[in-house]
Design an enzyme around this catalytic site. Structure first.
Site, mmCIF file in Angstrom:
data_model
loop_
_atom_site.group_PDB
_atom_site.id
_atom_site.type_symbol
_atom_site.label_atom_id
_atom_site.label_comp_id
_atom_site.label_asym_id
_atom_site.label_seq_id
_atom_site.Cartn_x
_atom_site.Cartn_y
_atom_site.Cartn_z
ATOM 1 N N ARG A 18 10.324 25.633 1.482
ATOM 2 C CA ARG A 18 9.699 26.911 1.861
ATOM 3 C C ARG A 18 10.754 27.976 2.156
ATOM 4 O O ARG A 18 10.614 29.125 1.744
ATOM 5 C CB ARG A 18 8.779 26.743 3.067
ATOM 6 C CG ARG A 18 7.520 25.946 2.743
ATOM 7 C CD ARG A 18 6.667 25.743 3.969
ATOM 8 N NE ARG A 18 7.446 24.992 4.954
ATOM 9 C CZ ARG A 18 7.203 24.967 6.263
ATOM 10 N NH1 ARG A 18 6.202 25.659 6.758
ATOM 11 N NH2 ARG A 18 7.947 24.268 7.082
ATOM 12 N N ASN A 36 2.967 24.891 3.663
ATOM 13 C CA ASN A 36 2.722 23.483 3.382
ATOM 14 C C ASN A 36 1.233 23.210 3.415
ATOM 15 O O ASN A 36 0.500 23.802 4.226
ATOM 16 C CB ASN A 36 3.402 22.592 4.425
ATOM 17 C CG ASN A 36 4.898 22.500 4.237
ATOM 18 O OD1 ASN A 36 5.430 22.815 3.194
ATOM 19 N ND2 ASN A 36 5.590 22.055 5.266
#
Length: 91
Positions: A18, A36
């Site tokens: 990320r 996520n």
């Protein structure tokens, strides 16, 4: 301006995916979000001009984080998307 939603599967959680995605987006002038998912995948909403967005997608498909491994990326275009002002990691 184009907006896409991406679902990325593979080894993409717990490996800096990320944060690396956010860094790449900022370098290319892409706005949106990355988060996520409970199933181990990652969702990305990316918004930008056509060429930078194509570069962004290409970088995501080639596993941007050193420790990550992307198996598959599903991509859908979002019509009439909200306008993002920055790229954020969402929790």
């Amino acid at each position: 301006m184009k907006t896409v939603k991406m679902r990325v599967t593979g080894l993409v959680q717990g490996v800096g995916f990320r944060w690396t995605t956010q860094m790449i987006a900022q370098e290319l002038g892409i706005t949106g979000t990355v988060k996520n998912n409970p199933d181990g995948s990652v969702s990305i909403v990316a918004q930008g001009d056509e060429l930078p967005l194509e570069h962004f997608i290409k970088k995501i498909k080639t596993s941007p984080s050193v420790a990550s491994h992307v198996d598959h990326v599903d991509i859908d275009t979002i019509l009439d998307a909200e306008k993002f002002t920055r790229f954020s990691v969402v929790y």
